[in-house]
Design a protein around this motif. Sequence first.
Motif, short mmCIF file in Angstrom:
data_model
loop_
_atom_site.label_atom_id
_atom_site.label_comp_id
_atom_site.label_asym_id
_atom_site.label_seq_id
_atom_site.Cartn_x
_atom_site.Cartn_y
_atom_site.Cartn_z
N GLY A 257 84.28 88.20 72.41
CA GLY A 257 85.72 88.29 72.21
C GLY A 257 86.12 89.01 70.94
N ALA A 258 87.31 88.70 70.45
CA ALA A 258 87.91 89.45 69.36
C ALA A 258 87.79 88.78 68.01
CB ALA A 258 89.40 89.70 69.65
N ARG A 259 87.26 87.57 67.95
CA ARG A 259 87.12 86.85 66.69
C ARG A 259 85.66 86.48 66.49
NH1 ARG A 259 91.38 88.80 66.75
NH2 ARG A 259 93.41 87.92 66.16
N ASN A 266 79.68 91.67 73.40
CA ASN A 266 80.81 92.11 74.22
C ASN A 266 80.41 93.14 75.27
OD1 ASN A 266 82.57 90.40 72.92
ND2 ASN A 266 83.34 91.93 71.50
N SER A 284 94.10 85.46 74.24
CA SER A 284 93.95 86.83 73.74
C SER A 284 92.77 86.97 72.79
CB SER A 284 95.24 87.28 73.04
OG SER A 284 95.55 86.44 71.94
N ASP A 288 89.78 89.57 73.66
CA ASP A 288 90.27 90.80 73.02
C ASP A 288 91.47 91.34 73.78
OD1 ASP A 288 90.53 92.88 71.20
OD2 ASP A 288 89.04 94.15 72.21
N LYS A 291 90.88 92.50 77.46
CA LYS A 291 90.05 93.69 77.70
C LYS A 291 88.58 93.32 77.90
CE LYS A 291 91.42 95.97 73.94
NZ LYS A 291 92.57 95.21 73.39
N VAL A 558 86.04 92.61 64.41
CA VAL A 558 87.30 92.45 65.13
C VAL A 558 87.49 93.76 65.91
CG1 VAL A 558 89.80 92.10 64.94
CG2 VAL A 558 88.24 90.98 63.31
N PRO A 559 87.26 93.74 67.22
CA PRO A 559 87.15 95.00 67.99
C PRO A 559 88.28 95.99 67.77
CG PRO A 559 86.52 93.15 69.36
CD PRO A 559 87.01 92.56 68.07
N ARG A 560 89.53 95.54 67.71
CA ARG A 560 90.61 96.52 67.63
C ARG A 560 90.73 97.14 66.25
NH1 ARG A 560 96.69 94.27 67.87
NH2 ARG A 560 96.72 92.84 66.10
N TYR A 574 80.18 95.46 63.76
CA TYR A 574 80.55 95.17 65.15
C TYR A 574 79.41 95.47 66.10
CZ TYR A 574 83.12 95.14 69.56
OH TYR A 574 83.56 94.87 70.83
#
Length: 574
Positions: A257-259, A266, A284, A288, A291, A558-560, A574
């Motif tokens: 995920g994003a965190r 991922n 979310s 992410d 996504k 953090v992907p974004r 990452y």
Amino acid sequence: MKATGGRLILEMLKLHGVRHVFGLPGETTLGLYREWVNFSGIEHILTHDERSAAYMAEAYAKATGRVGVSEAPSPGVSHPLPGVLESNVGSVPTICFTSDVPYNNDKRNMLSGVDQNEIFKGAVKESILITKAADIPHLVRRAFRVALSDRPGAVHVRVPMDVYTQEVEVHDVYADPAMAEWPQDRPLADSGRIDEAIRLLLSAERPVIVCGQGAMVSGAGEAVRELAELLSIPVGCTMTGKGTIAETHPLSIRLIGARGGTSFANRFLEEADLVFFVGSNTDSAGTDAWKLPPRCGKENLKIIQLDISRVEAGNNYHSLVNLVGDARATVAEIVARLRTSGAKGRSTYTASDVAAAMGELERSIAPCAASDEAPVHPIRFVRELAGFIPEKSMVVTEPSMASIFSAAYMVQKNPGRWFLSNYSMGALGYVVPAVVGAAFARPDHTIVGVGGDGSFLFNCGEMETWARYNLDVKYVVFNNNVFGWIRGEIEHVYNSSPFATNFGYVDYCKIAEGMGVKSFRIEEPSQIAGVLSEAFAKRGPVLIELRAKSQDVECPPVPRWIPNARNKGIPFHY
């Protein structure tokens, strides 16, 4: 029995297995305290802030598997809301008792009188008003039942001060024995849907299991491990599900995920043809922003979602099968049916594939883990910290540089609740009080807190609570003199100049020492081992101030944020 309202509340809490209540005094609660002075079996933990009390109760509930209880007087009635919200959104059963002026005296403008139920209504599963002492047994039972039923959450109970002193004769002082711990009910998902889920699992070539907090709470780890091994399925966990299975297991891809999710984990979600969400609300952060896996545009992707809540199952993804039931019971049933049938899956994944990906992850961070740069590289620090944490321990963290690097790179060797975070609401001010709740929940454990300096300043007064109870808390404050997460978001997403993020220098060691907490400061890598060795050598509270970079100059996983960091040559992980 004949008793006052205050005594009835204490009796009902004790019957429901409550051993600790977190809170602080106020004039409207003194009728309860008068009874508490001579009442044994429930310890009142004095805090410095009602918000802190609610966070303590939330962490206590996670660490014990029992309902967390806090209390607040009417002047501070709005203060517990951040902790109450974290409980409710995060499906953690807590009860927040607030005392009040006599009912309807708020209409006379009595000092601190306000419609408390309206304040709490949007933040809890139910807000209860007790207007007469005779109703206390029934309404307290209801509070526990509501907090624990279906999707667990927070309940508010409002008690006018005169109710505490009313003396009544009651004959229904008992507790529902199923309402002391969670989860109690373990409903099994629909049998036909279980068979359909099995059919999809057997046909998938690139399946992935994602475990959220529901899997952790349910104790589904052993069943998930068996299912993964039977069908050779990689298992990833969200931040709140970290530890459902050991991260050293051959099929664990650690965090997703994003965190704290890395590209090495991922990637499995990006390539998946089936994702089985177990106790994850597919929020979310864990996906992410939907996504991972993609919500749209991947026609061959199949989703199975298992959740205790019918509302959450299928809420964010087009799930072909929604399993509504307890995570442990339902996954165990899937495993039992697979063993009975002897069916074999089509997964192309092997433990070697997972080992290769995790090996890549380890090689990618090896230079950072050995870095001699100053300020200390966060990966080096969390890796060295992990080496000093005793076997009986719990790690508590919050939104910050500390949380993401700890979650991603501090490998959990054993399954179970070891890592606590407040990533349901994600408000600052969590760790300093939450370590108190965890310490009372597990008095034989060392509680390790890692947080940011911006968050620390919200409620650093609770360090006096650490010292007063001599709690075995080892707390690391990452000091970069900024609200680093916001500064990172401004840089990496908005590509703008920092605004309203920086604050002045604070000597956190002096604050700690002024409250009776031993302190250390780490500025160079050479200091890490010596400081940690001394900090963990003796029982008792310790603060460690770690000089750190901000997220806009050292980008966490953090992907974004990664594209901006890559384009600008900012170090990223990452």
